[in-house]
Design a protein around this motif. Structure first.
Motif, PDB file in Angstrom:
ATOM      1  N   GLN A 145       0.824  -1.202   0.000  1.00 23.35           N
ATOM      2  CA  GLN A 145       0.000   0.000   0.000  1.00 23.35           C
ATOM      3  C   GLN A 145       0.862   1.258   0.000  1.00 23.35           C
ATOM      4  O   GLN A 145       0.557   2.231  -0.703  1.00 23.35           O
ATOM      5  CB  GLN A 145      -0.930   0.000   1.218  1.00 23.35           C
ATOM      6  N   ILE A 146       1.949   1.245   0.766  1.00 20.17           N
ATOM      7  CA  ILE A 146       2.856   2.393   0.797  1.00 20.17           C
ATOM      8  C   ILE A 146       3.445   2.642  -0.593  1.00 20.17           C
ATOM      9  O   ILE A 146       3.493   3.778  -1.080  1.00 20.17           O
ATOM     10  CB  ILE A 146       3.984   2.152   1.825  1.00 20.17           C
ATOM     11  N   ILE A 147       3.918   1.559  -1.226  1.00 15.89           N
ATOM     12  CA  ILE A 147       4.539   1.687  -2.552  1.00 15.89           C
ATOM     13  C   ILE A 147       3.542   2.231  -3.567  1.00 15.89           C
ATOM     14  O   ILE A 147       3.877   3.101  -4.388  1.00 15.89           O
ATOM     15  CB  ILE A 147       5.113   0.323  -2.990  1.00 15.89           C
ATOM     16  N   MET A 148       2.319   1.743  -3.504  1.00 15.05           N
ATOM     17  CA  MET A 148       1.312   2.186  -4.469  1.00 15.05           C
ATOM     18  C   MET A 148       0.863   3.624  -4.188  1.00 15.05           C
ATOM     19  O   MET A 148       0.740   4.447  -5.101  1.00 15.05           O
ATOM     20  CB  MET A 148       0.106   1.240  -4.438  1.00 15.05           C
ATOM     21  N   ASP A 149       0.614   3.944  -2.925  1.00 14.90           N
ATOM     22  CA  ASP A 149       0.119   5.283  -2.575  1.00 14.90           C
ATOM     23  C   ASP A 149       1.131   6.370  -2.916  1.00 14.90           C
ATOM     24  O   ASP A 149       0.760   7.491  -3.290  1.00 14.90           O
ATOM     25  CB  ASP A 149      -0.231   5.351  -1.087  1.00 14.90           C
ATOM     26  N   HIS A 150       2.421   6.050  -2.770  1.00 10.78           N
ATOM     27  CA  HIS A 150       3.470   7.053  -2.987  1.00 10.78           C
ATOM     28  C   HIS A 150       4.121   6.913  -4.369  1.00 10.78           C
ATOM     29  O   HIS A 150       5.129   7.584  -4.642  1.00 10.78           O
ATOM     30  CB  HIS A 150       4.521   6.959  -1.872  1.00 10.78           C
ATOM     31  N   GLU A 151       3.544   6.050  -5.196  1.00 13.21           N
ATOM     32  CA  GLU A 151       4.026   5.861  -6.568  1.00 13.21           C
ATOM     33  C   GLU A 151       5.548   5.702  -6.630  1.00 13.21           C
ATOM     34  O   GLU A 151       6.255   6.398  -7.351  1.00 13.21           O
ATOM     35  CB  GLU A 151       3.577   7.032  -7.458  1.00 13.21           C
ATOM     36  N   ILE A 152       6.029   4.774  -5.823  1.00 14.98           N
ATOM     37  CA  ILE A 152       7.467   4.498  -5.804  1.00 14.98           C
ATOM     38  C   ILE A 152       7.810   3.629  -7.012  1.00 14.98           C
ATOM     39  O   ILE A 152       7.277   2.532  -7.177  1.00 14.98           O
ATOM     40  CB  ILE A 152       7.867   3.793  -4.493  1.00 14.98           C
ATOM     41  N   ARG A 153       8.692   4.121  -7.822  1.00 17.59           N
ATOM     42  CA  ARG A 153       9.023   3.461  -9.086  1.00 17.59           C
ATOM     43  C   ARG A 153      10.273   2.582  -8.941  1.00 17.59           C
ATOM     44  O   ARG A 153      11.077   2.772  -8.026  1.00 17.59           O
ATOM     45  CB  ARG A 153       9.239   4.496 -10.194  1.00 17.59           C
ATOM     46  N   ALA A 154      10.414   1.652  -9.869  1.00 18.95           N
ATOM     47  CA  ALA A 154      11.577   0.766  -9.868  1.00 18.95           C
ATOM     48  C   ALA A 154      12.842   1.578 -10.118  1.00 18.95           C
ATOM     49  O   ALA A 154      12.881   2.376 -11.071  1.00 18.95           O
ATOM     50  CB  ALA A 154      11.420  -0.307 -10.931  1.00 18.95           C
ATOM     51  N   PRO A 155      13.879   1.418  -9.303  1.00 21.46           N
ATOM     52  CA  PRO A 155      15.093   2.227  -9.454  1.00 21.46           C
ATOM     53  C   PRO A 155      15.765   2.106 -10.812  1.00 21.46           C
ATOM     54  O   PRO A 155      16.317   3.079 -11.323  1.00 21.46           O
ATOM     55  CB  PRO A 155      16.005   1.680  -8.345  1.00 21.46           C
ATOM     56  N   GLU A 156      15.713   0.922 -11.428  1.00 22.23           N
ATOM     57  CA  GLU A 156      16.450   0.720 -12.683  1.00 22.23           C
ATOM     58  C   GLU A 156      15.605   1.031 -13.904  1.00 22.23           C
ATOM     59  O   GLU A 156      16.048   1.725 -14.816  1.00 22.23           O
ATOM     60  CB  GLU A 156      16.987  -0.708 -12.736  1.00 22.23           C
ATOM     61  N   SER A 157      14.384   0.518 -13.949  1.00 23.31           N
ATOM     62  CA  SER A 157      13.571   0.709 -15.154  1.00 23.31           C
ATOM     63  C   SER A 157      12.730   1.976 -15.100  1.00 23.31           C
ATOM     64  O   SER A 157      12.292   2.481 -16.133  1.00 23.31           O
ATOM     65  CB  SER A 157      12.651  -0.494 -15.353  1.00 23.31           C
ATOM     66  N   GLY A 158      12.473   2.476 -13.876  1.00 16.57           N
ATOM     67  CA  GLY A 158      11.594   3.633 -13.733  1.00 16.57           C
ATOM     68  C   GLY A 158      10.129   3.285 -13.876  1.00 16.57           C
ATOM     69  O   GLY A 158       9.251   4.162 -13.849  1.00 16.57           O
ATOM     70  N   ALA A 159       9.827   1.991 -14.001  1.00 17.35           N
ATOM     71  CA  ALA A 159       8.449   1.548 -14.213  1.00 17.35           C
ATOM     72  C   ALA A 159       7.669   1.548 -12.901  1.00 17.35           C
ATOM     73  O   ALA A 159       8.233   1.489 -11.803  1.00 17.35           O
ATOM     74  CB  ALA A 159       8.443   0.152 -14.825  1.00 17.35           C
ATOM     75  N   PHE A 160       6.350   1.581 -13.051  1.00 19.22           N
ATOM     76  CA  PHE A 160       5.454   1.507 -11.905  1.00 19.22           C
ATOM     77  C   PHE A 160       4.477   0.359 -12.134  1.00 19.22           C
ATOM     78  O   PHE A 160       3.272   0.513 -12.176  1.00 19.22           O
ATOM     79  CB  PHE A 160       4.727   2.857 -11.721  1.00 19.22           C
ATOM     80  N   GLU A 161       5.053  -0.820 -12.334  1.00 12.79           N
ATOM     81  CA  GLU A 161       4.279  -2.041 -12.564  1.00 12.79           C
ATOM     82  C   GLU A 161       4.784  -3.111 -11.599  1.00 12.79           C
ATOM     83  O   GLU A 161       5.729  -3.841 -11.901  1.00 12.79           O
ATOM     84  CB  GLU A 161       4.423  -2.523 -14.003  1.00 12.79           C
ATOM     85  N   TRP A 162       4.151  -3.198 -10.455  1.00 19.03           N
ATOM     86  CA  TRP A 162       4.638  -4.054  -9.383  1.00 19.03           C
ATOM     87  C   TRP A 162       3.744  -5.289  -9.195  1.00 19.03           C
ATOM     88  O   TRP A 162       2.533  -5.237  -9.396  1.00 19.03           O
ATOM     89  CB  TRP A 162       4.692  -3.291  -8.067  1.00 19.03           C
ATOM     90  N   THR A 163       4.382  -6.377  -8.761  1.00 24.60           N
ATOM     91  CA  THR A 163       3.617  -7.526  -8.275  1.00 24.60           C
ATOM     92  C   THR A 163       3.157  -7.223  -6.853  1.00 24.60           C
ATOM     93  O   THR A 163       3.482  -6.170  -6.286  1.00 24.60           O
ATOM     94  CB  THR A 163       4.494  -8.794  -8.246  1.00 24.60           C
ATOM     95  N   GLU A 164       2.430  -8.139  -6.255  1.00 26.96           N
ATOM     96  CA  GLU A 164       2.120  -8.036  -4.830  1.00 26.96           C
ATOM     97  C   GLU A 164       3.412  -8.263  -4.035  1.00 26.96           C
ATOM     98  O   GLU A 164       4.364  -8.883  -4.523  1.00 26.96           O
ATOM     99  CB  GLU A 164       1.080  -9.098  -4.429  1.00 26.96           C
ATOM    100  N   VAL A 165       3.433  -7.767  -2.813  1.00 25.53           N
ATOM    101  CA  VAL A 165       4.554  -8.043  -1.903  1.00 25.53           C
ATOM    102  C   VAL A 165       4.309  -9.405  -1.265  1.00 25.53           C
ATOM    103  O   VAL A 165       3.191  -9.710  -0.833  1.00 25.53           O
ATOM    104  CB  VAL A 165       4.668  -6.964  -0.807  1.00 25.53           C
ATOM    105  N   ARG A 166       5.337 -10.240  -1.233  1.00 26.13           N
ATOM    106  CA  ARG A 166       5.200 -11.562  -0.610  1.00 26.13           C
ATOM    107  C   ARG A 166       6.465 -11.899   0.166  1.00 26.13           C
ATOM    108  O   ARG A 166       7.543 -11.382  -0.126  1.00 26.13           O
ATOM    109  CB  ARG A 166       4.918 -12.625  -1.660  1.00 26.13           C
ATOM    110  N   GLN A 167       6.297 -12.769   1.122  1.00 26.62           N
ATOM    111  CA  GLN A 167       7.422 -13.164   1.965  1.00 26.62           C
ATOM    112  C   GLN A 167       8.309 -14.174   1.235  1.00 26.62           C
ATOM    113  O   GLN A 167       7.814 -15.054   0.521  1.00 26.62           O
ATOM    114  CB  GLN A 167       6.923 -13.776   3.279  1.00 26.62           C
TER     115      GLN A 167
END
Length: 489
Positions: A145-167
């Motif tokens: 939720q933090i990553i999505m709400d703050h639109e944190i992008r991938a450091p290398e690609s700059g993309a904002f297409e994330w999977t779910e967070v999992r352990q």
């Protein structure tokens, strides 16, 4: 003389390869991520640091003994310790690049960038959300939720297409025995830490070594963690070496013992040759303590990548022995005959990464110096841990000089790691040994072998490049005295 200290980790990575300290593992095949091999100089440096620790922990204490436990252990060990259920990192994948990241570190990186842009208030708010992650919907859900709400992008690609967070469990799993079916029931693990080998041998050591509480068990050995994000040279690796000591104490004396060991361990780092202003202790806040710990602190070093943990000191209470008692059914208690009472000892742990200590020693020793218009790179390592103790050089290739140089080499070799070198100018030979961290260089010249009386040589000191004319018979004495009196600059 102008002096420049290490500013960039890439500098030490290049030197480490060029001088034979550390190589990328399987480099001819493109390398294996976060796995490294130690070259000739690195092997000696690592061994010397290991021996420096072992001497301090076991030779200087009559109530600390050694252990060398196996890497493979019964799977129940890791259930009891909590590693099967709880040794996880939250991971998230960038769908565009297929790169994998630790979700919490992704958020931390974003916070650092906000602070770099002067957005302190926004960074503080985000830090508060990160600190409380897991208290709302769950750790993975909160981080996502933090990553999505703050639109944190991938450091290398700059993309904002994330999977779910999992352990993601960090233990390497393998199968045991020739008839293994590959099912989880056959699984064993490469140990993720060396401490559990000490705990399961607590009673064996206590009985056979006839130790009484308080006493300690020290161990050096390999551990393995399948890190989601492994980087920063040998600071974070998937195969690494730990030096640990578990100190068993009576409950109620644990706080005093914890403070004593924290102070002792900080002094050891200084004795290793690390400059005091580059070291600090960092106590863990109460809300950040591991579930088993009553107290904990890190000894940190200021690397080029910032302040990072080198060693942890923890009050583990009686958690480990109690857990293994519960899972094994074997009593792991201590009976105090003088006080006529039985109890499960508390444990004060000192745990230091050997590879991180090697990296710390290299970083702290590195200097670039301008000397009379010339430059040199030098590693000002403590002579007690330097990979080569003495370089021995005949000034030129003449029999008389070579014969004496070889005689000195053979005489010193039993007690010191020596290097004979007759190739190149004397200046180039000095520079090669400066980069290798060799504290003493002996030059054999005609002034010393053709003069009346005892043969003499020139001994040159790495740190300040001064030289002394010394009789050959006094070389051991001079080297020993200078090693004992050495101080970091």
């Amino acid at each position: 003389m102008s002096v420049t200290e290490l500013e960039n980790l890439d500098t030490i990575v290049s030197l480490a390869k060029a001088r034979g300290f550390i190589y990328q593992s399987s480099e001819i095949y493109g390398g294996l991520g976060a796995v490294y091999d130690y070259g000739p100089l690195g092997t000696e440096l690592k061994r010397n640091i290991r021996d420096f620790w072992w001497t301090e922990m076991t030779r200087r204490h009559d109530n600390i003994v050694g252990l060398d436990a196996a890497i493979l252990m019964h799977p129940k060990v890791w259930e009891a310790s909590g590693h099967v259920e709880g040794f996880n990192d939250p991971m998230i994948d960038d769908k565009q690049s297929n790169k994998r990241y630790r979700a919490d570190m992704l958020v931390e990186g974003h916070i650092a960038r906000l602070r770099g842009k002067g957005k302190a208030e926004e960074a503080d708010e985000l830090q508060q959300l990160l600190d409380t992650a897991g208290s709302r919907e769950g750790l993975c859900e909160d981080l996502h939720q933090i990553i999505m709400d703050h639109e944190i992008r991938a450091p290398e690609s700059g993309a904002f297409e994330w999977t779910e967070v999992r352990q993601f469990n960090l233990m390497f799993q393998t199968q045991f025995g020739a008839t293994s079916s590959g099912d989880d029931g056959d699984a064993v693990y490469l140990r993720p830490e060396t401490a559990q080998g000490i705990f399961v041998n607590f009673k064996n050591v206590m009985d056979t070594a006839r130790q009484q509480v308080p006493f300690g068990i020290a161990q050096v050995g390999k551990a393995f963690r399948n890190e989601v994000v492994a980087r920063q040279f040998i600071f974070r690796m998937r195969e690494f070496e730990q030096m640990e000591m578990q100190y068993f104490v009576e409950p109620g004396t644990d706080e005093e013992s914890y403070n004593n060991w924290l102070n002792k361990r900080l002094e050891w780092h200084k004795a290793l040759g690390i400059r005091p202003h580059k070291l600090r202790t960092h106590p863990h806040p109460e809300d950040k303590l591991a579930h088993y710990a009553a107290d904990a602190a890190d000894i940190e070093y200021e690397y080029p990548i910032g302040w990072q943990e080198v060693e942890g000191i923890h009050n583990r209470t009686d958690f480990d022995l109690s857990q293994h008692h519960e899972y094994s059914g074997k009593k792991l208690e201590y009976y105090d005959q003088k006080k006529q009472k039985r109890y499960t000892p508390y444990v004060i742990e000192t745990s230091i990464g050997l590879d991180r200590t090697v990296m710390m020693a290299l970083c702290d020793a590195y200097r670039e110096e301008e000397v009379d218009g010339d430059s040199r790179t030098v590693l000002k390592l403590n002579p007690a841990i330097a990979p080569t103790d003495v370089g021995i050089f005949p000034l030129i290739k003449k029999d008389k000089l070579q014969d004496l140089a070889h005689k000195i080499e053979q005489d010193l070799r039993g007690d010191y790691k020596v290097l004979y070198d007759e190739s190149g100018s004397i200046g180039k030979r000095y520079r090669r040994q400066d980069e290798a961290g060799t504290p003493f260089c002996i030059t054999v010249d005609f002034d010393g072998v053709e003069s009346e009386g005892e043969d003499t040589v020139t001994i040159r000191y790495r740190d300040d490049m001064t030289q002394d004319r010394v009789p050959v018979s006094r070389l051991r004495e001079v080297i020993s005295d200078k090693t004992k009196s050495w101080k970091p600059e």
